[in-house]
Write a protein that holds these residues in place. Structure first.
Motif, short mmCIF file in Angstrom:
data_model
loop_
_atom_site.label_atom_id
_atom_site.label_comp_id
_atom_site.label_asym_id
_atom_site.label_seq_id
_atom_site.Cartn_x
_atom_site.Cartn_y
_atom_site.Cartn_z
N ALA A 113 17.16 6.00 -0.67
CA ALA A 113 16.11 6.72 -1.38
C ALA A 113 16.79 7.71 -2.31
O ALA A 113 17.69 8.45 -1.87
N ALA A 114 16.40 7.70 -3.57
CA ALA A 114 17.11 8.52 -4.55
C ALA A 114 16.16 9.10 -5.58
O ALA A 114 15.07 8.58 -5.81
N ARG A 115 16.61 10.20 -6.17
CA ARG A 115 15.92 10.74 -7.35
C ARG A 115 16.60 10.16 -8.59
O ARG A 115 17.77 10.42 -8.83
N GLN A 116 15.86 9.33 -9.29
CA GLN A 116 16.40 8.63 -10.45
C GLN A 116 16.26 9.48 -11.70
O GLN A 116 15.14 9.88 -12.05
N VAL A 117 17.34 9.72 -12.40
CA VAL A 117 17.28 10.35 -13.72
C VAL A 117 17.06 9.25 -14.74
O VAL A 117 17.76 8.22 -14.72
N THR A 136 0.82 -1.21 0.00
CA THR A 136 0.00 0.00 0.00
C THR A 136 0.85 1.27 0.00
O THR A 136 0.67 2.16 -0.82
N THR A 137 1.82 1.33 0.91
CA THR A 137 2.58 2.57 1.09
C THR A 137 3.87 2.61 0.27
O THR A 137 4.46 3.67 0.10
N GLY A 138 4.35 1.45 -0.17
CA GLY A 138 5.62 1.41 -0.88
C GLY A 138 6.82 1.34 0.05
O GLY A 138 7.95 1.21 -0.42
N GLU A 139 6.58 1.42 1.34
CA GLU A 139 7.69 1.36 2.29
C GLU A 139 8.44 0.03 2.15
O GLU A 139 7.81 -1.04 2.09
N ALA A 152 12.73 8.05 -4.37
CA ALA A 152 12.43 8.86 -3.18
C ALA A 152 11.03 9.46 -3.23
O ALA A 152 10.45 9.77 -2.19
N THR A 153 10.50 9.61 -4.42
CA THR A 153 9.18 10.25 -4.56
C THR A 153 8.05 9.22 -4.58
O THR A 153 7.09 9.33 -3.83
N THR A 154 8.18 8.21 -5.41
CA THR A 154 7.07 7.27 -5.60
C THR A 154 7.16 6.04 -4.71
O THR A 154 6.17 5.32 -4.55
N GLY A 155 8.34 5.76 -4.16
CA GLY A 155 8.51 4.56 -3.36
C GLY A 155 8.82 3.33 -4.20
O GLY A 155 9.09 2.26 -3.65
N GLU A 156 8.79 3.47 -5.51
CA GLU A 156 9.08 2.32 -6.37
C GLU A 156 10.49 1.79 -6.09
O GLU A 156 11.44 2.57 -6.01
#
Lengths: 149, 149
Positions: free
Chosen positions: B92-96, A30-33, B29-33
């Protein structure tokens, strides 16, 4: 349940390491954690697929464990993915209670701040009540046999 | 940059495996993917912390790599966590662009459906244009030296 002697097609594309294991990331559906990472052998993956709850292989105890088997903090599997190289599994699950034997929702409760790892979450249950005061470090759901094993 | 001969306190709580490596999960970091899992040794972790971009150690090539060093698909580090056992890192990262050398945002683009792994995502870039038609399987950002190494 599938006969353990029958072929197990999902294992075909997986690259098990030299000990017959593969790392499995468990993520909150649900949260992606990201909740934890543990290791599976083929029987653990079979049990996970067939029961719909995560099962792992403990490298330290050299035995299988059913996550939440005694704590009740099971993980209901929503989906299972594999990475491009076939050597990592990603499971999306509904986590009951907390994934971490130290009482946290996620095992990743410490964050690097400067040069030190700081606790960055609050416990969601009392680990001493669930596991007892001398809970072993890590992979700590007490050993319970996998069904059909 | 810190002198490599200086103490590196964050490494103190980490349990490196018998090859001096630790698995590092990278999460958007944004979507949790969950984007990928790769391995770090201590120099890779130092480089990750000091540059703010992920660096890993390739077990197949036996060398360091800077994620996105040639593709441009770098990962800007937002936070670094460690699990309860100290043997897994979560970044947690911002992926380019995309994390996967096969052109997908995440390396976990195949999902188990019945007994087979089905592609469950669409590519976000043309891997043959970025890596060439003969991209090596996995851990495939071409080798580039880590700065300060």
């Amino acid at each position: 349940m599938r006969d353990p002697s029958e072929p197990f097609p999902p294992a075909g594309v997986l690259k098990w390491d030299e000990n017959g294991l593969i790392p499995a990331i468990v993520q909150d559906a649900t949260t992606g954690e990201v909740l934890m990472l543990a290791w599976m052998d083929e029987p653990a993956l079979r049990a996970t697929i067939e029961t719909g709850q995560t099962h792992f292989y403990s490298r330290s105890r050299r035995s299988h464990w059913h996550k939440g088997g005694t704590s009740g903090h099971v993980q209901h599997v929503e989906s299972i993915r594999v990475d491009c190289d076939g050597d990592v599994i990603l499971i999306a699950a509904r986590q009951v209670g907390g994934a971490c034997h130290e009482g946290y929702r996620s095992c990743f409760f410490r964050r690097l701040e400067g040069d030190t790892w700081q606790v960055a979450a609050r416990p969601v249950f009392d680990a001493t009540k669930v596991y007892g005061p001398a809970a072993p470090p890590g992979e700590s759901d007490p050993v319970v046999g996998m069904r059909e094993q």
